[in-house]
Design an enzyme around this catalytic site. Structure first.
Site, PDB file in Angstrom:
ATOM      1  N   PRO A  62     -14.328   4.760  -3.979  1.00 14.67           N
ATOM      2  CA  PRO A  62     -14.547   6.510  -4.339  1.00 14.67           C
ATOM      3  C   PRO A  62     -13.768   6.829  -2.517  1.00 14.67           C
ATOM      4  CG  PRO A  62     -16.622   5.655  -4.281  1.00 14.67           C
ATOM      5  CD  PRO A  62     -15.995   4.200  -4.713  1.00 14.67           C
ATOM      6  N   HIS A  63     -13.531   7.955  -2.553  1.00 14.56           N
ATOM      7  CA  HIS A  63     -13.104   8.671  -1.583  1.00 14.56           C
ATOM      8  C   HIS A  63     -12.516  10.146  -1.586  1.00 14.56           C
ATOM      9  CE1 HIS A  63      -9.659   6.529  -2.674  1.00 14.56           C
ATOM     10  NE2 HIS A  63      -8.167   7.175  -1.888  1.00 14.56           N
ATOM     11  N   GLY A  64     -12.408  11.011  -0.568  1.00 13.23           N
ATOM     12  CA  GLY A  64     -11.845  12.273  -0.751  1.00 13.23           C
ATOM     13  C   GLY A  64     -10.845  12.624  -1.023  1.00 13.23           C
TER      14      GLY A  64
END
Length: 145
Positions: A62-64
């Site tokens: 998960p990352h922005g």
């Protein structure tokens, strides 16, 4: 530049029981470490809505979104290992690796993590790790230039 991963940013075992909880848990470690703002966690959820961050071999990263760069202060990783698989949109995840990339640094970080998790023998070692310190030793290559 400081290391992108240190033992304090690794949780064994994680406490989340679903995908959203795992995203929140991985993101909060980045926030607590001073690598990102609370708004970055919102951007991690936005990214997940655009495209799944499930990568295979028990890994989600998960990352922005690209628009969230203002919420990142330095490149960093969080690693959360789950004792039992998390359902990630029908896939089994044992590791949520949160990524905060400063000034485009996320691509190199993502690449290093993907390489480690592409080797089934290495994934088996990671799954067998019983402590944050052991996981840290197995993942040390992500700090190398």
């Amino acid at each position: 530049m400081s290391d992108i991963l240190n033992p304090e940013m690794i949780r064994v075992p994680g406490t989340a029981r679903d995908r959203d909880g795992a995203i929140r848990e991985a993101g909060q470690i980045l926030v607590d470490a001073g690598a990102a703002t609370q708004g970055y966690i919102d951007a991690m959820f936005q990214r997940e809505e655009l495209v799944s961050t499930y990568m295979g071999n028990c890994l989600a990263i998960p990352h922005g979104t690209n628009e969230a760069t203002g919420h990142v202060f330095r490149s960093a990783l969080s690693v959360v290992k789950y004792e039992w698989p998390i359902d990630w949109d029908g896939n089994e995840v044992r590791f949520a690796v949160g990524v905060a990339g400063y000034e485009g640094g996320h691509l190199e970080v993502l690449s290093k993590i993907a390489i480690v998790f592409s080797r089934e023998r290495e994934v088996a070692k990671l799954i067998a790790a019983e402590s944050a310190e052991e996981l840290y030793r197995l993942l040390l290559s992500v700090n190398e230039d």
